[in-house]
Design a protein around this motif. Structure first.
Motif, PDB file in Angstrom:
ATOM      1  N   VAL A   1       0.866  -1.184   0.000  1.00 40.49           N
ATOM      2  CA  VAL A   1       0.000   0.000   0.000  1.00 40.49           C
ATOM      3  C   VAL A   1       0.901   1.233   0.000  1.00 40.49           C
ATOM      4  O   VAL A   1       1.598   1.495   0.984  1.00 40.49           O
ATOM      5  CB  VAL A   1      -0.928   0.025   1.237  1.00 40.49           C
ATOM      6  N   PRO A   2       0.975   1.977  -1.089  1.00 42.36           N
ATOM      7  CA  PRO A   2       1.870   3.141  -1.135  1.00 42.36           C
ATOM      8  C   PRO A   2       1.627   4.089   0.039  1.00 42.36           C
ATOM      9  O   PRO A   2       0.481   4.415   0.365  1.00 42.36           O
ATOM     10  CB  PRO A   2       1.507   3.804  -2.473  1.00 42.36           C
ATOM     11  N   GLY A   3       2.720   4.502   0.680  1.00 42.11           N
ATOM     12  CA  GLY A   3       2.608   5.421   1.807  1.00 42.11           C
ATOM     13  C   GLY A   3       2.513   4.744   3.154  1.00 42.11           C
ATOM     14  O   GLY A   3       2.585   5.419   4.188  1.00 42.11           O
ATOM     15  N   LEU A   4       2.354   3.415   3.169  1.00 44.76           N
ATOM     16  CA  LEU A   4       2.261   2.681   4.438  1.00 44.76           C
ATOM     17  C   LEU A   4       3.548   1.885   4.630  1.00 44.76           C
ATOM     18  O   LEU A   4       3.860   0.987   3.837  1.00 44.76           O
ATOM     19  CB  LEU A   4       1.052   1.750   4.432  1.00 44.76           C
ATOM     20  N   TYR A   5       4.290   2.210   5.690  1.00 44.84           N
ATOM     21  CA  TYR A   5       5.601   1.624   5.958  1.00 44.84           C
ATOM     22  C   TYR A   5       5.558   0.819   7.256  1.00 44.84           C
ATOM     23  O   TYR A   5       4.794   1.130   8.175  1.00 44.84           O
ATOM     24  CB  TYR A   5       6.659   2.723   6.089  1.00 44.84           C
ATOM     25  N   PHE A   6       6.423  -0.187   7.331  1.00 48.62           N
ATOM     26  CA  PHE A   6       6.576  -0.970   8.551  1.00 48.62           C
ATOM     27  C   PHE A   6       8.055  -1.055   8.890  1.00 48.62           C
ATOM     28  O   PHE A   6       8.902  -1.253   8.014  1.00 48.62           O
ATOM     29  CB  PHE A   6       6.034  -2.392   8.368  1.00 48.62           C
ATOM     30  N   THR A   7       8.367  -0.948  10.178  1.00 48.87           N
ATOM     31  CA  THR A   7       9.749  -1.092  10.625  1.00 48.87           C
ATOM     32  C   THR A   7       9.786  -1.856  11.945  1.00 48.87           C
ATOM     33  O   THR A   7       8.761  -2.042  12.597  1.00 48.87           O
ATOM     34  CB  THR A   7      10.428   0.287  10.762  1.00 48.87           C
TER      35      THR A   7
ATOM     36  N   ALA B   1      13.459   6.726   5.873  1.00 50.16           N
ATOM     37  CA  ALA B   1      13.283   8.181   5.775  1.00 50.16           C
ATOM     38  C   ALA B   1      13.636   8.689   4.376  1.00 50.16           C
ATOM     39  O   ALA B   1      12.946   9.558   3.814  1.00 50.16           O
ATOM     40  CB  ALA B   1      14.142   8.887   6.823  1.00 50.16           C
ATOM     41  N   LYS B   2      14.698   8.130   3.785  1.00 50.02           N
ATOM     42  CA  LYS B   2      15.109   8.543   2.443  1.00 50.02           C
ATOM     43  C   LYS B   2      14.045   8.179   1.413  1.00 50.02           C
ATOM     44  O   LYS B   2      13.693   8.982   0.556  1.00 50.02           O
ATOM     45  CB  LYS B   2      16.437   7.882   2.081  1.00 50.02           C
ATOM     46  N   HIS B   3      13.512   6.958   1.517  1.00 52.95           N
ATOM     47  CA  HIS B   3      12.484   6.520   0.562  1.00 52.95           C
ATOM     48  C   HIS B   3      11.221   7.363   0.718  1.00 52.95           C
ATOM     49  O   HIS B   3      10.641   7.811  -0.265  1.00 52.95           O
ATOM     50  CB  HIS B   3      12.163   5.042   0.800  1.00 52.95           C
ATOM     51  N   LEU B   4      10.810   7.585   1.961  1.00 53.68           N
ATOM     52  CA  LEU B   4       9.594   8.356   2.192  1.00 53.68           C
ATOM     53  C   LEU B   4       9.745   9.796   1.685  1.00 53.68           C
ATOM     54  O   LEU B   4       8.819  10.354   1.086  1.00 53.68           O
ATOM     55  CB  LEU B   4       9.249   8.336   3.673  1.00 53.68           C
ATOM     56  N   ALA B   5      10.919  10.379   1.920  1.00 55.54           N
ATOM     57  CA  ALA B   5      11.157  11.756   1.466  1.00 55.54           C
ATOM     58  C   ALA B   5      11.081  11.847  -0.055  1.00 55.54           C
ATOM     59  O   ALA B   5      10.529  12.805  -0.603  1.00 55.54           O
ATOM     60  CB  ALA B   5      12.516  12.238   1.962  1.00 55.54           C
ATOM     61  N   ALA B   6      11.623  10.832  -0.733  1.00 53.75           N
ATOM     62  CA  ALA B   6      11.613  10.850  -2.196  1.00 53.75           C
ATOM     63  C   ALA B   6      10.211  10.610  -2.748  1.00 53.75           C
ATOM     64  O   ALA B   6       9.811  11.222  -3.755  1.00 53.75           O
ATOM     65  CB  ALA B   6      12.568   9.772  -2.722  1.00 53.75           C
ATOM     66  N   ALA B   7       9.451   9.731  -2.082  1.00 49.15           N
ATOM     67  CA  ALA B   7       8.114   9.375  -2.582  1.00 49.15           C
ATOM     68  C   ALA B   7       7.052  10.380  -2.195  1.00 49.15           C
ATOM     69  O   ALA B   7       6.054  10.529  -2.917  1.00 49.15           O
ATOM     70  CB  ALA B   7       7.741   7.986  -2.095  1.00 49.15           C
ATOM     71  N   HIS B   8       7.255  11.070  -1.067  1.00 47.18           N
ATOM     72  CA  HIS B   8       6.185  11.942  -0.550  1.00 47.18           C
ATOM     73  C   HIS B   8       6.716  13.325  -0.176  1.00 47.18           C
ATOM     74  O   HIS B   8       6.098  14.017   0.627  1.00 47.18           O
ATOM     75  CB  HIS B   8       5.541  11.291   0.683  1.00 47.18           C
ATOM     76  N   GLY B   9       7.871  13.681  -0.710  1.00 42.54           N
ATOM     77  CA  GLY B   9       8.477  14.955  -0.344  1.00 42.54           C
ATOM     78  C   GLY B   9       7.754  16.138  -0.949  1.00 42.54           C
ATOM     79  O   GLY B   9       6.871  16.029  -1.770  1.00 42.54           O
TER      80      GLY B   9
END
Length: 400
Positions: A360-366, A392-400
């Motif tokens: 699901v784009p935008g939903l991350y698990f760690t 953080a790098k992926h999220l910034a690139a995808a949703h920055g």
């Protein structure tokens, strides 16, 4: 107005992820009770199995390691492989990390996460607030994931409970009520062995029931580690080195191999420093498996199958299942039905792509839920060093 990123959970992975996102200038709302699993669901007096070098919460700014906390708190530095970390010290370290880097942490519970009407996500809080987030990071740690074997269910009709016949190790912060009582602890990992040792030190008569083909064993002390193998946070071995520093290709392994390695690598083994506190103080019963459990006159009766194929009953005043944790998306009921139905999973764990993003784009698990995709290092604090900056790098690139 730019919608924030919501980080759910305030344990090591949640705190580390939020710190990395904020360092990138991304608006963040982080939710949770800092270090709650460590504070409420670990026994008082326990020590971390990991070494100091493997116990720092990763942070983009200097000055926030475990050693830095010791300096700030005026306590003895914990830096060598022979230093063992009291859980109380680690909890205080996490709380200090939060106060220093995430003072705006919101100590409220997220009741639900669903898809938003205009994209993104809609969150409902127990404070009554509803708000929109452009991305959500699930870092809820061990919450709701305690594994209670089905074989014990008959002895726990209303579920495992500390005051009932059978419980889970995560339900015990104080083991002193078992003084003078007979206690069975099921398991052979660090949690089982340390729970047994602490209960024995509190005055209980303790027996560990270890299932399977393995035996109760303890790791080698640092001075006996092989010197010709590469060093890792978990010891000297090529496999540990690769899984610690190069988890990138792990998600491309066949599912069977991935789940097997998560269970077996760094699996059931007591810490080297626990041996002297355990041997001679705790009785060990090695069996093939637990067949079932019942209650007689208010006390549990455990039925086991021995390695010789015989069936026998074991009695005690109480049974603790130190049987660990298992990720199951179905147990994460704060995720809306639509989200859960759209998640690609493998044996209950989310299948994650690059940057820890789910299907699901935008939903991350760690943290622990990411272990099925990125390996056993995600079960430990040192996994924050790999996970947090990449997420953080992926999220910034995808949703920055």
């Amino acid at each position: 107005m730019i919608q924030p990123v919501a980080v759910l959970g305030a344990g090591p992975f949640g705190l580390s992820t939020a710190a990395h996102l904020r360092a990138r200038g991304i608006p963040v709302r982080a939710f949770g009770d800092p270090m709650v699993s460590w504070r409420d669901h670990m026994p008082a007096g326990m020590f971390l199995k990991s070494t100091p070098v493997a116990s720092s919460i990763d942070c983009p700014q200097r000055g926030h390691t475990l050693a830095d906390y010791c300096d700030a708190a005026g306590i003895r530095r914990l830096v060598t492989d022979e230093d063992i970390i009291p859980v109380e010290t680690f909890i205080s370290y996490g709380e200090w990390f939060q106060r220093t880097l995430l003072p705006e942490l919101e100590r409220v519970r997220v009741l639900s996460v669903d898809r938003g009407t205009g994209g993104g996500f809609q969150l409902e809080l127990d404070s009554g607030e509803s708000f929109a987030a452009r991305a959500v990071v699930v870092a809820t740690g061990l919450s709701g994931l305690a594994h209670f074997p089905a074989e014990l269910a008959k002895a726990a009709a209303d579920g495992p409970a500390p005051t009932g016949p059978v419980s889970h190790s995560s339900q015990h912060h104080d083991l002193s009520p078992f003084k003078g009582k007979e206690l069975i602890v099921i398991g052979a990992g660090q949690s089982a062995l340390e729970t047994a040792a602490l209960a024995a030190e509190a005055g209980a008569q303790v027996r560990v029931v270890a299932c399977g083909h393995g035996t109760v064993a303890f790791g080698a002390p640092p001075w006996k580690q092989p010197k010709l193998r590469p060093e890792s946070p978990f010891g000297r071995a090529w496999s540990l080195w690769a899984l610690s520093y190069y988890p990138h290709p792990y998600r491309y392994l066949p599912a069977q191999a991935r789940h097997y390695l998560v269970r077996r690598v760094l699996g059931p083994l007591g810490a080297w420093w626990l041996r002297d506190r355990f041997e001679g103080k705790v009785q060990v019963e090695e069996v093939e498996r637990v067949v079932g459990a019942d209650v007689s006159d208010g006390s549990p009766v455990l039925t086991v199958r021995t390695h010789a194929g015989a069936t026998r009953g074991l009695t005690a005043d109480h049974v603790i299942a130190a049987t660990g944790y298992r990720v199951d998306i179905a147990a994460m009921d704060f995720l809306g039905h639509e989200l859960r139905s759209r998640l690609a999973v493998s044996r209950g764990t989310p299948k994650l792509g690059a940057g820890f993003v789910s299907s699901v784009p935008g939903l991350y698990f760690t943290g622990l839920p990411a272990a099925g995709s990125y390996g056993p290092v995600m079960r430990f604090v040192c996994g924050t060093e790999f996970a947090s900056p990449r997420l953080a790098k992926h999220l910034a690139a995808a949703h920055g």
